[in-house]
Design a protein around this motif. Structure first.
Motif, PDB file in Angstrom:
ATOM      1  N   GLY A  32       0.803  -1.220   0.000  1.00 35.39           N
ATOM      2  CA  GLY A  32       0.000   0.000   0.000  1.00 35.39           C
ATOM      3  C   GLY A  32       0.833   1.266   0.000  1.00 35.39           C
ATOM      4  N   ALA A  33       2.074   1.182   0.446  1.00 32.17           N
ATOM      5  CA  ALA A  33       2.939   2.360   0.474  1.00 32.17           C
ATOM      6  C   ALA A  33       3.429   2.736  -0.920  1.00 32.17           C
ATOM      7  CB  ALA A  33       4.128   2.113   1.390  1.00 32.17           C
TER       8      ALA A  33
ATOM      9  N   SER B 244      -0.121   4.891   3.463  1.00 31.74           N
ATOM     10  CA  SER B 244       1.169   4.342   3.897  1.00 31.74           C
ATOM     11  C   SER B 244       1.182   4.089   5.395  1.00 31.74           C
ATOM     12  CB  SER B 244       2.302   5.300   3.550  1.00 31.74           C
ATOM     13  OG  SER B 244       2.447   5.401   2.177  1.00 31.74           O
ATOM     14  N   ILE B 245       0.614   4.997   6.149  1.00 28.34           N
ATOM     15  CA  ILE B 245       0.590   4.837   7.602  1.00 28.34           C
ATOM     16  C   ILE B 245      -0.244   3.618   7.991  1.00 28.34           C
ATOM     17  CG2 ILE B 245      -0.190   5.899   9.757  1.00 28.34           C
ATOM     18  CD1 ILE B 245       0.571   8.612   8.473  1.00 28.34           C
ATOM     19  N   TYR B 246      -1.407   3.456   7.360  1.00 30.34           N
ATOM     20  CA  TYR B 246      -2.236   2.286   7.661  1.00 30.34           C
ATOM     21  C   TYR B 246      -1.535   0.994   7.256  1.00 30.34           C
ATOM     22  CZ  TYR B 246      -6.204   5.310   8.723  1.00 30.34           C
ATOM     23  OH  TYR B 246      -7.030   6.241   9.277  1.00 30.34           O
TER      24      TYR B 246
ATOM     25  N   PHE C 117       1.675   0.492   7.181  1.00 28.85           N
ATOM     26  CA  PHE C 117       2.747   0.292   8.160  1.00 28.85           C
ATOM     27  C   PHE C 117       2.196  -0.260   9.469  1.00 28.85           C
ATOM     28  CE2 PHE C 117       5.729   2.114  11.367  1.00 28.85           C
ATOM     29  CZ  PHE C 117       6.819   1.326  11.035  1.00 28.85           C
ATOM     30  N   ILE C 118       1.053   0.256   9.906  1.00 23.16           N
ATOM     31  CA  ILE C 118       0.442  -0.235  11.148  1.00 23.16           C
ATOM     32  C   ILE C 118       0.028  -1.695  10.999  1.00 23.16           C
ATOM     33  CG2 ILE C 118      -1.588   0.000  12.640  1.00 23.16           C
ATOM     34  CD1 ILE C 118      -1.321   3.042  12.227  1.00 23.16           C
ATOM     35  N   VAL C 119      -0.553  -2.049   9.861  1.00 19.92           N
ATOM     36  CA  VAL C 119      -0.939  -3.444   9.628  1.00 19.92           C
ATOM     37  C   VAL C 119       0.291  -4.345   9.630  1.00 19.92           C
ATOM     38  CG1 VAL C 119      -1.885  -5.030   7.899  1.00 19.92           C
ATOM     39  CG2 VAL C 119      -3.094  -2.926   8.452  1.00 19.92           C
ATOM     40  N   ALA C 120       1.378  -3.896   8.995  1.00 21.06           N
ATOM     41  CA  ALA C 120       2.609  -4.693   8.973  1.00 21.06           C
ATOM     42  C   ALA C 120       3.160  -4.880  10.384  1.00 21.06           C
ATOM     43  CB  ALA C 120       3.648  -4.028   8.079  1.00 21.06           C
ATOM     44  N   LEU C 121       3.169  -3.819  11.186  1.00 18.62           N
ATOM     45  CA  LEU C 121       3.650  -3.946  12.564  1.00 18.62           C
ATOM     46  C   LEU C 121       2.770  -4.886  13.381  1.00 18.62           C
ATOM     47  CD1 LEU C 121       4.746  -0.313  13.497  1.00 18.62           C
ATOM     48  CD2 LEU C 121       6.192  -2.289  13.055  1.00 18.62           C
ATOM     49  N   LEU C 122       1.462  -4.790  13.192  1.00 13.68           N
ATOM     50  CA  LEU C 122       0.562  -5.695  13.910  1.00 13.68           C
ATOM     51  C   LEU C 122       0.809  -7.143  13.509  1.00 13.68           C
ATOM     52  CD1 LEU C 122      -2.778  -3.682  13.890  1.00 13.68           C
ATOM     53  CD2 LEU C 122      -1.359  -4.234  15.858  1.00 13.68           C
TER      54      LEU C 122
END
Length: 111
Positions: A52-53, A96-98, A100-105
């Protein structure tokens, strides 16, 4: 097709596997249980989430280029053009922020 088979084998090798090892030292038996949590699958998922980024980066680059063109054509409107660009860039950055958050989760919670 061979690459797809290699990927499937790699993912299945990193799937959750558990094993038990018994060790005998001086007549004492120790049993150890190990578990592989399948981090390979989680890493692939996190990588896919960051796709998504890519769109966000391309969109922001295109918008920045058009902003520079607009300022070049009409320099006295720079304050309005800049404000519009900053709002648009902020909205585009949310993808991009969303991602990144999904990837971290996936990395830290998806074990």
């Amino acid at each position: 097709m061979n690459q797809l088979q290699n990927l499937a084998e790699a993912l299945s090798a990193s799937s959750p596997v558990s094993g038990t090892v018994q060790t005998v030292v001086d007549g004492n038996t120790t049993t150890t249980t190990t578990t592989n949590t399948g981090l390979g699958v989680v890493a692939v998922g996190a990588g896919l989430a960051m796709i998504g980024a890519i769109g966000s980066g391309l969109g922001q680059g295109y918008a920045a280029g058009k902003t520079v063109e607009a300022v070049g054509r009409n320099p006295e409107m720079i304050s309005k053009i800049r404000a519009t660009f900053i709002i648009g860039a902020g909205i585009a950055e949310t993808a991009s922020i969303y991602s990144f958050i999904v990837a971290l989760l996936l990395i830290f919670v998806g074990k």
